[in-house]
Scaffold this active site. Sequence first.
Site, PDB file in Angstrom:
ATOM      1  N   ARG A   8      25.155   2.509 -17.127  1.00  0.00           N
ATOM      2  CA  ARG A   8      26.385   1.826 -16.943  1.00  0.00           C
ATOM      3  C   ARG A   8      26.080   0.515 -16.491  1.00  0.00           C
ATOM      4  NH1 ARG A   8      29.036   4.399 -11.832  1.00  0.00           N
ATOM      5  NH2 ARG A   8      30.273   5.979 -13.623  1.00  0.00           N
ATOM      6  N   ARG A  40      28.348   5.700   0.565  1.00  0.00           N
ATOM      7  CA  ARG A  40      28.906   6.384  -0.605  1.00  0.00           C
ATOM      8  C   ARG A  40      29.294   5.090  -1.429  1.00  0.00           C
ATOM      9  NH1 ARG A  40      30.197   9.594  -3.989  1.00  0.00           N
ATOM     10  NH2 ARG A  40      31.450  11.821  -3.416  1.00  0.00           N
ATOM     11  N   LYS A  41      29.894   5.424  -2.820  1.00  0.00           N
ATOM     12  CA  LYS A  41      30.245   4.213  -3.402  1.00  0.00           C
ATOM     13  C   LYS A  41      31.356   3.459  -2.889  1.00  0.00           C
ATOM     14  CE  LYS A  41      33.156   5.403  -6.994  1.00  0.00           C
ATOM     15  NZ  LYS A  41      33.931   5.887  -8.296  1.00  0.00           N
ATOM     16  N   GLY A  57      39.140  14.322 -16.534  1.00  0.00           N
ATOM     17  CA  GLY A  57      38.610  15.574 -16.776  1.00  0.00           C
ATOM     18  C   GLY A  57      38.500  16.580 -15.477  1.00  0.00           C
ATOM     19  N   CYS A 101      38.565   9.788 -12.199  1.00  0.00           N
ATOM     20  CA  CYS A 101      38.096   8.500 -12.691  1.00  0.00           C
ATOM     21  C   CYS A 101      38.725   7.931 -13.902  1.00  0.00           C
ATOM     22  CB  CYS A 101      36.704   8.699 -13.507  1.00  0.00           C
ATOM     23  SG  CYS A 101      35.475   9.543 -12.525  1.00  0.00           S
ATOM     24  N   GLY A 102      39.666   8.808 -14.452  1.00  0.00           N
ATOM     25  CA  GLY A 102      40.592   8.358 -15.431  1.00  0.00           C
ATOM     26  C   GLY A 102      41.956   7.933 -14.741  1.00  0.00           C
TER      27      GLY A 102
HETATM   28 FE1  SRM Z   1      33.961   8.041 -11.917  1.00  0.00          FE
HETATM   29  C1  SRM Z   1      31.453  10.304 -10.779  1.00  0.00           C
HETATM   30  C2  SRM Z   1      32.477   8.068 -14.959  1.00  0.00           C
HETATM   31  C3  SRM Z   1      35.648   5.213 -12.573  1.00  0.00           C
HETATM   32  C4  SRM Z   1      35.778   8.305  -9.220  1.00  0.00           C
HETATM   33  N1  SRM Z   1      32.450   8.915 -12.806  1.00  0.00           N
HETATM   34  C5  SRM Z   1      31.189   9.805 -11.925  1.00  0.00           C
HETATM   35  C6  SRM Z   1      30.347  10.102 -12.932  1.00  0.00           C
HETATM   36  C7  SRM Z   1      29.218   9.439 -12.515  1.00  0.00           C
HETATM   37  C8  SRM Z   1      29.865  11.582 -12.617  1.00  0.00           C
HETATM   38  C9  SRM Z   1      28.785  12.102 -13.478  1.00  0.00           C
HETATM   39  O1  SRM Z   1      27.461  11.764 -12.948  1.00  0.00           O
HETATM   40  O2  SRM Z   1      28.835  12.459 -14.384  1.00  0.00           O
HETATM   41  C10 SRM Z   1      31.021  10.004 -14.275  1.00  0.00           C
HETATM   42  C11 SRM Z   1      29.999   9.788 -15.462  1.00  0.00           C
HETATM   43  C12 SRM Z   1      30.390  10.251 -16.634  1.00  0.00           C
HETATM   44  C13 SRM Z   1      29.968   9.631 -17.769  1.00  0.00           C
HETATM   45  O3  SRM Z   1      28.877   9.965 -18.460  1.00  0.00           O
HETATM   46  O4  SRM Z   1      30.490   8.681 -18.232  1.00  0.00           O
HETATM   47  C14 SRM Z   1      31.769   8.763 -13.949  1.00  0.00           C
HETATM   48  N2  SRM Z   1      34.088   6.814 -13.630  1.00  0.00           N
HETATM   49  C15 SRM Z   1      33.505   7.267 -14.670  1.00  0.00           C
HETATM   50  C16 SRM Z   1      33.918   6.221 -15.841  1.00  0.00           C
HETATM   51  C17 SRM Z   1      33.185   6.160 -16.887  1.00  0.00           C
HETATM   52  C18 SRM Z   1      35.446   6.870 -16.363  1.00  0.00           C
HETATM   53  C19 SRM Z   1      35.682   6.043 -17.644  1.00  0.00           C
HETATM   54  O5  SRM Z   1      35.734   6.658 -18.669  1.00  0.00           O
HETATM   55  O6  SRM Z   1      36.079   5.004 -17.422  1.00  0.00           O
HETATM   56  C20 SRM Z   1      34.228   5.017 -14.794  1.00  0.00           C
HETATM   57  C21 SRM Z   1      33.233   3.904 -14.790  1.00  0.00           C
HETATM   58  C22 SRM Z   1      33.501   3.023 -13.814  1.00  0.00           C
HETATM   59  C23 SRM Z   1      32.610   1.907 -13.913  1.00  0.00           C
HETATM   60  O7  SRM Z   1      32.547   0.998 -14.611  1.00  0.00           O
HETATM   61  O8  SRM Z   1      31.795   1.754 -12.863  1.00  0.00           O
HETATM   62  C24 SRM Z   1      34.535   5.616 -13.534  1.00  0.00           C
HETATM   63  N3  SRM Z   1      35.481   7.057 -10.973  1.00  0.00           N
HETATM   64  C25 SRM Z   1      35.971   5.864 -11.425  1.00  0.00           C
HETATM   65  C26 SRM Z   1      37.466   5.641 -10.902  1.00  0.00           C
HETATM   66  C27 SRM Z   1      38.243   4.721 -11.201  1.00  0.00           C
HETATM   67  C28 SRM Z   1      38.328   3.210 -10.525  1.00  0.00           C
HETATM   68  O9  SRM Z   1      37.256   2.975 -10.092  1.00  0.00           O
HETATM   69  O10 SRM Z   1      39.273   2.691 -10.515  1.00  0.00           O
HETATM   70  C29 SRM Z   1      37.231   6.601  -9.844  1.00  0.00           C
HETATM   71  C30 SRM Z   1      38.381   6.781  -9.029  1.00  0.00           C
HETATM   72  C31 SRM Z   1      38.447   5.305  -7.763  1.00  0.00           C
HETATM   73  C32 SRM Z   1      37.348   5.720  -6.804  1.00  0.00           C
HETATM   74  O11 SRM Z   1      36.185   5.826  -6.822  1.00  0.00           O
HETATM   75  O12 SRM Z   1      38.036   5.628  -5.681  1.00  0.00           O
HETATM   76  C33 SRM Z   1      36.112   7.396  -9.991  1.00  0.00           C
HETATM   77  N4  SRM Z   1      33.638   9.051 -10.175  1.00  0.00           N
HETATM   78  C34 SRM Z   1      34.610   9.121  -9.135  1.00  0.00           C
HETATM   79  C35 SRM Z   1      34.158  10.242  -8.090  1.00  0.00           C
HETATM   80  C36 SRM Z   1      34.908  10.504  -6.893  1.00  0.00           C
HETATM   81  C37 SRM Z   1      34.315   9.673  -5.672  1.00  0.00           C
HETATM   82  C38 SRM Z   1      34.477  10.329  -4.313  1.00  0.00           C
HETATM   83  O13 SRM Z   1      34.591   9.494  -3.589  1.00  0.00           O
HETATM   84  O14 SRM Z   1      34.501  11.357  -4.016  1.00  0.00           O
HETATM   85  C39 SRM Z   1      32.953  10.580  -8.606  1.00  0.00           C
HETATM   86  C40 SRM Z   1      31.970  11.762  -7.883  1.00  0.00           C
HETATM   87  C41 SRM Z   1      31.100  11.205  -6.937  1.00  0.00           C
HETATM   88  O15 SRM Z   1      31.098   9.923  -6.931  1.00  0.00           O
HETATM   89  O16 SRM Z   1      30.527  12.232  -6.271  1.00  0.00           O
HETATM   90  C42 SRM Z   1      32.601   9.889  -9.771  1.00  0.00           C
HETATM   91 FE1  SF4 Z   2      35.326  14.107 -13.709  1.00  0.00          FE
HETATM   92 FE2  SF4 Z   2      35.061  11.543 -13.690  1.00  0.00          FE
HETATM   93 FE3  SF4 Z   2      33.528  13.216 -15.221  1.00  0.00          FE
HETATM   94 FE4  SF4 Z   2      36.036  12.517 -15.742  1.00  0.00          FE
HETATM   95  S1  SF4 Z   2      33.982  11.343 -15.859  1.00  0.00           S
HETATM   96  S2  SF4 Z   2      35.267  14.632 -15.911  1.00  0.00           S
HETATM   97  S3  SF4 Z   2      37.207  12.495 -13.821  1.00  0.00           S
HETATM   98  S4  SF4 Z   2      33.494  13.005 -12.995  1.00  0.00           S
END
Ligand code: SRM
Ligand code: SF4
Length: 535
Positions: A69, A183-184, A459, A464-465
């Site tokens: 990333r 956290r993030k 998903g 994240c979507g």
């Molecule tokens: Fe996300 C965790 C992908 C935007 C909320 N997110 C993850 C992980 C790292 C989980 C994992 O290890 O597999 C995903 C990686 C999957 C992969 O292989 O791609 C993942 N998040 C994404 C992305 C790639 C979705 C996308 O297809 O665009 C986005 C990457 C953004 C970036 O460039 O940094 C992404 N994630 C978001 C957003 C949207 C936003 O930021 O506007 C959110 C909701 C907003 C927020 O965070 O408040 C989001 N992601 C989460 C969460 C829930 C956070 C929480 O406080 O519980 C997780 C789970 C966690 O962090 O434990 C998570």
């Molecule tokens: Fe769940 Fe984020 Fe993975 Fe999508 S990319 S399946 S919302 S953790």
Amino acid sequence: MTDTVTTTKTNLNKFEKLKAEKDGLAVKEEIAKFASLGWEAMDVNDRDHRLKWMGVFFRPVTPGKFMMRMRIPNGVLTSHQLRVLASVLQRYGDDGSADITTRQNMQLRGIRLEDLPDIFEKLHSVGLTSIQSGMDNVRNITGNPVAGLDADELFDTRELVQQVQDMLTNKGEGNPEFSNLPRKFNIAIAGGRDNSVHAEINDLAFVPAFQEGSGEWGVGSGEWGVGSGEKPEASVFGFNILVGGFFSAKRCEAAIPLNAWVSPEDVVAVCRAVLEVYRDNGLRANRLKSRLMWLLDEWGVEKFRAEVETRLGKALLPATPKDEIDWEKRDHIGVYKQKQAGLNYVGLNIPVGRLYAQDMFEIASLAEVYGSGEVRLTVEQNIIIPNIPDSRLATFLTEALLEKFAINPDMLTRSLVSCTGAQFCNFALIETKNQALEMAQALQAELTLTRAVRIHWTGCPNSCGQPQVADIGLMGTKARKNGKPVEGVDIYMGGTVGKDAHLGNCVQKGIPCEDLQPVLRDLLIQHFGAELNNS
Ligand code: SRM
Ligand code: SF4
């Protein structure tokens, strides 16, 4: 970091223990060692968790093929940088792909551990970094995707976003001051009138707002980076501050006003102060309750604001009563005049944000041949090529690549957003990207639509979507059909973006994916003016 982090936290959760044992940034010095050891022999905590401080994610779904990333501040890339990212992927053949993310960023797939030293060197040579883009760090900082191009912008966010990133990451070298947050943490800086960054879903967001009067303590000159502006001379440009927006599986909240206004000159210092307060006081016992909003709940906004002022070393001015977000959100797909006479920016629809090395090489070439060699990313997972002269536009529009990445896509693909889903993400309850595209195409074939409908797939409940900001949001879940467990979705509706943005709610639960098409068809007809073809 102050002692508070380590002394007041009893009852440490697994991740706090992991960080206390060894800071995530420590792996920066061990990359060569990991590369020669190989992923199977590495310490599991370093591999599965600490490598995320370098932006490198172990993927249990594709063991040995890591995800990287990046950080792309404000979503601005040069064609040269895009080519380097493409060349990283190229060596992985079919395993190599890239996704534009919902944070205006890029993720690379198929990465092999043994290649990391070489990849980091390549990234460094073109000023790119992936540092501190995962785990308990600040994520990619979003800004106006048409900053510096849009005649109606209020503020060009690019330099400020870069400055915030430089402060947080020590210019990409890694910054231990902010490598152990509870956290993030998400930061966005809006500069246009349409809230193109989804300010409301960030932990910390800056929203354009004019302060009446000038010369008061704390108010800047108002000239720094300010656009043409139609405001009376006495008003000074700055930002109202929002805090605490976030999505998680447990809770989703829109950001709330901090009741504070800052001039652009103070934004970097305010980011630092907010992060220090969060770092040193944020709740760390339960990771489900560690995002900033939980601290705001416990303290109240007034106390939080006072602590931020203490760290800042000065008082913050109160927020202005009105912000400048007064437009519907734009999607930037298509051809648009720039504020620079004779130049255009063109938004290309990248279906669900998925790219391959060849696509990236070709986009880089188009940006060079027709534009200024610059490419922008959007939170809708699309690409903008700026600075195309009027004289070159007609030829540009005949380029074959625009058949794949359309400037006038159908109404459902146009606004489609999808998270990674089951193909690569082990949290996923359903496959998303392919299903999202197939569903959009199937619905488009049976319906006539006169407006774009923003459909967001995610998903799992991590969101994240961003299904809560969509016209129709689809969140993966476990459903049942004929007594058997099947893949399904919960449906969200009512998310509005731009002016008066607010989050949508879950309106239907547990629809099996195989039964989804008629349900969506009905929603599109009832709520979005779609008409059945041949009806
Ligand atoms: Fe996300 C965790 C992908 C935007 C909320 N997110 C993850 C992980 C790292 C989980 C994992 O290890 O597999 C995903 C990686 C999957 C992969 O292989 O791609 C993942 N998040 C994404 C992305 C790639 C979705 C996308 O297809 O665009 C986005 C990457 C953004 C970036 O460039 O940094 C992404 N994630 C978001 C957003 C949207 C936003 O930021 O506007 C959110 C909701 C907003 C927020 O965070 O408040 C989001 N992601 C989460 C969460 C829930 C956070 C929480 O406080 O519980 C997780 C789970 C966690 O962090 O434990 C998570
Ligand atoms: Fe769940 Fe984020 Fe993975 Fe999508 S990319 S399946 S919302 S953790």
